[in-house]
Scaffold this active site. Structure first.
Site, PDB file in Angstrom:
ATOM      1  CB  SER A 271      25.318  44.827  38.877  1.00  0.00           C
ATOM      2  OG  SER A 271      25.644  43.454  38.703  1.00  0.00           O
ATOM      3  CB  THR A 272      25.399  41.457  43.130  1.00  0.00           C
ATOM      4  OG1 THR A 272      25.411  40.778  41.878  1.00  0.00           O
ATOM      5  CG2 THR A 272      24.561  40.655  44.115  1.00  0.00           C
TER       6      THR A 272
ATOM      7  N   GLY B 194      30.205  40.468  45.266  1.00  0.00           N
ATOM      8  CA  GLY B 194      29.738  39.696  44.122  1.00  0.00           C
ATOM      9  C   GLY B 194      30.895  38.935  43.500  1.00  0.00           C
TER      10      GLY B 194
ATOM     11  CD  GLU C  14      35.916  43.473  43.835  1.00  0.00           C
ATOM     12  OE1 GLU C  14      34.863  43.982  43.413  1.00  0.00           O
ATOM     13  OE2 GLU C  14      36.554  42.614  43.200  1.00  0.00           O
TER      14      GLU C  14
END
Length: 233
Positions: free
Chosen positions: A33-34, A88, A109
Site C-alpha cells: 500500500s505504501t 515498504g 522484493e
C-alpha cells in the site's frame, strides 16, 4: 493525529524527494500500500527525472503501477544493478531489520533490494518496533515449493514455531499462490531477538525458496508519524 494512509504518504513522499534524483537511471519499485504513494510522488516529479530512467517492479502490482504511470518498465534480468530501491515493510526494528512478505512478494522484493546500491524502507508509525515480532503477529512469511510445504512446516516446529500456517486465499478455495507459483507459510516465532540466525536456519530447510526476514539490508527507513512528521533512521 493523521491516518495511517496519510502517514504512509508523507513517508513515501519524503523518501522519494530525498533519494530519487535525475542521476538515478535504474530504480526498484517495491510492493504494498505504501508503494502506491511512492509511485504517485515519482509521477509528480517525472519531468525532473532522467527521461531514460528504468523502473524495476517486484510484483504484478508494482508492474501495473509502472505501466499505468507511463514509466519505463524494466526487469531484474536485464538490469542486475539498481541505483536505489524503495519498498515498504510489515515491521521494522531499531536496527532496520524488517519483516516483509505480507503480500507474498518477498522473493522478488529481496532480489531487487539486494541488487540496489541503496535500499530504502518507507512505513507508517504502526510498523515501527524495537524487536521484530513485537507488532507483526502474523509470523514470518516463508515461500516454499508446493510439494515440500508439509515437511517444511514440521521443520519449522523444530525451530520453535508452535503453529506454522499455510496461508490460504480469501477469494478462492485453496492456498495463496505467489507470483512464482509457490506456497506461503506464516511462521510465528514470538519476539525475534536474533533475526540473522533465524533467517539462516530457515533458509537451510530443503524446499524453502525465500524468507521474509530482511536483515542488514536497509540503508535508511522513513516512518510517517501520527503528528504528520517523518522520522528518518
Amino acid at each position: 493525529m493523521i491516518s495511517l494512509n496519510e502517514a504512509k504518504k508523507k513517508a513515501a513522499y519524503k523518501a522519494v524527494d530525498e533519494n530519487i534524483t535525475s542521476e538515478n537511471k535504474i530504480i526498484g519499485i517495491g510492493s504494498g500500500s505504501t508503494i502506491v504513494y511512492v509511485v504517485e510522488r515519482i509521477l509528480q516529479l517525472k519531468n525532473l527525472l532522467n527521461k531514460e530512467c528504468i523502473f524495476i517492479p517486484t510484483s504484478f502490482q508494482s508492474r501495473l503501477l509502472i505501466i499505468e504511470g507511463g514509466l519505463n518498465l524494466g526487469d531484474i534480468d536485464q538490469y542486475s544493478e539498481i541505483d536505489v530501491t524503495i519498498d515498504g515493510a510489515d515491521e521494522v526494528d531499531e536496527n532496520l531489520n524488517a519483516i516483509k512478505g505480507g503480500g507474498a512478494c518477498h522473493l522478488r522484493e529481496k532480489l531487487v533490494a539486494e541488487a540496489a546500491k541503496k535500499f530504502i524502507i518507507v512505513a507508517d508509525y504502526s510498523k515501527r518496533s524495537t524487536t521484530l515480532g513485537e507488532k507483526w503477529k502474523q509470523g514470518v512469511p516463508i515461500e516454499v515449493i508446493p510439494f515440500a510445504y508439509k515437511r517444511v512446516m514440521n521443520s519449522l516446529k523444530e525451530l520453535g514455531c508452535e503453529n506454522p500456517i499455510l496461508r490460504m486465499a480469501k477469494a478462492k478455495a485453496g492456498p495463496v499462490i505467489s507470483d512464482n507459483g509457490n506456497f506461503i507459510i506464516d511462521a510465528h516465532f514470538g519476539l525475534i531477538e536474533h533475526p540473522k540466525e533465524l533467517l539462516e536456519k530457515i533458509k537451510l530447510l530443503t524446499g524453502v525458496v525465500e524468507v521474509g526476514l530482511f536483515v542488514n539490508m536497509a540503508k535508511n527507513a522513513y516512518f510517517g508519524n501520527e503528528d504528520g512528521s517523518v522520522d528518518i533512521k
